[in-house]
Motif scaffolding. Sequence first.
Motif, mmCIF file in Angstrom:
data_model
loop_
_atom_site.group_PDB
_atom_site.id
_atom_site.type_symbol
_atom_site.label_atom_id
_atom_site.label_comp_id
_atom_site.label_asym_id
_atom_site.label_seq_id
_atom_site.Cartn_x
_atom_site.Cartn_y
_atom_site.Cartn_z
ATOM 1 N N ALA A 54 32.462 46.061 13.547
ATOM 2 C CA ALA A 54 31.676 47.058 14.273
ATOM 3 C C ALA A 54 31.983 47.020 15.768
ATOM 4 O O ALA A 54 32.018 48.070 16.434
ATOM 5 N N ASP A 55 32.221 45.822 16.310
ATOM 6 C CA ASP A 55 32.577 45.720 17.730
ATOM 7 C C ASP A 55 33.921 46.393 18.006
ATOM 8 O O ASP A 55 34.070 47.129 18.997
ATOM 9 N N ALA B 286 33.525 50.112 17.927
ATOM 10 C CA ALA B 286 32.948 50.663 19.153
ATOM 11 C C ALA B 286 34.021 50.856 20.225
ATOM 12 O O ALA B 286 34.014 51.863 20.957
ATOM 13 N N PRO C 160 25.592 51.081 18.245
ATOM 14 C CA PRO C 160 25.594 50.009 17.233
ATOM 15 C C PRO C 160 24.179 49.720 16.757
ATOM 16 O O PRO C 160 23.211 49.829 17.512
#
Length: 454
Positions: A232-233, A236, A323
């Motif tokens: 997810a990081d 982003a 997020p």
Amino acid sequence: MLDQNNAARLKEGVKSLELMTRFALATLALASGVYTYLGVRSLIDGSADLVFFAAIVYSAAVSVGIYAFWTYMMRFLPLMRDSARRGALIAVMGLGSLMIVAMSSWLNAAALAGSAALEQHLAVTLEDYVADLDKAHDKALAAQSLLPDVQRASVRFSRLAQDERQSGALTGTSGSGSVVQLLTQMSQQLDELSASILASRETAATQFEQGSQHLANMRALVSGDGEVQPRADEFAAEALALTGVISSLQETSIAASVSRAAEDLSLGFIAPVADGGTQDLANRQDRVMRSIMEAVAAQSKALQAAAQDILDQPGVPARRFVPLSTPEAVLLYARDFLPSWAGAISIDLLPMVLVLILSVVHSASRREARTLDVADKITAAEMMRAVALFRDMNADLPPEQVQKAIEHAASEKLPTDEAPAPDSKAEDDKTSTDPDEPKDKRDDNITPLRDKKH
């Protein structure tokens, strides 16, 4: 006898399952605590030790609370006989169930489906970015639809200039005069505008290729393996880069430049002076140039209208990737994970089924026990104590009198719960121990204290 056996079996069944009930309740409370720990851990910020300690304390409190609550319900609700008290405890059970869902069940769902919910969030966001890139690219390419019109106008002016130069198709006199110069000037301006549109196409294609590469990287992260949070990081970071590409792609649109260039065609029109050798030729050149000016104005107006239609199309709003934590993702996409929610809630509320089972069993046992005689309700231990007490009371009586009392008691029918209470006055008369009363009127089963002393 069947009712007697059934009531006894129900009571015996409840007693035999008591240990199993406690074990099942403890297991469910422990399982709920474990999943609550996994769910609450992602919500706490701080050092690893702080997160571990806080999550352990919270999950332990949840487990103890669930075990205590359902233990109270199993202990007291089945014993309630009147509707008012039973309804009050049922309302308390409903309130407690809502509190359990609020403090535990949603965290259990986060532990069960948290990773899948985060991947769902990434997938939905990816589709939004795909749509944004397509819209920005379509708007950038919309100005390319003006290219054929501009090229046709340029070719038209170029051919008119060539025809006028070779055969004097417009003025009747061939040669490179002011009319040819004007037509050539318009053709060159339109060629420059065509070149600008073609250049913007290449820029838009390059930026669209960059955006497509970012989307490919984001798709790989969504469908990749491993923990979802590191992915997810990275997602982003790719989303931020893609947002910049989309913004640049919207600025690449040549529609505004086409609109300004079309306006310059008419406002910046420079008409040469008629250079005909005779007055008649000069007049004809003036008439042709006025016609050319009108044609240029019409072409300029058409290009401006087409460019304005493109500019009036809504732009692509800037999108920001947000997020989410696993509990937030589970709540946001709850409809997509109904089985996980059902399992998480069932772990916490399954003891309610046990409470209802115990309530039904106790109610059935009480209902069947009301139909039994008093003698059928006496247990073996109670019977043994009654016999021992009878023997102690009649230890000093002659055996013949004791036997006679036993036979008399056996010949009488024991009263039931519905039998009316005996008349106290008649009972007093029957058991009177007045020494002056004739002996034959006394109860043979009772020995007066005075006689016993003698």
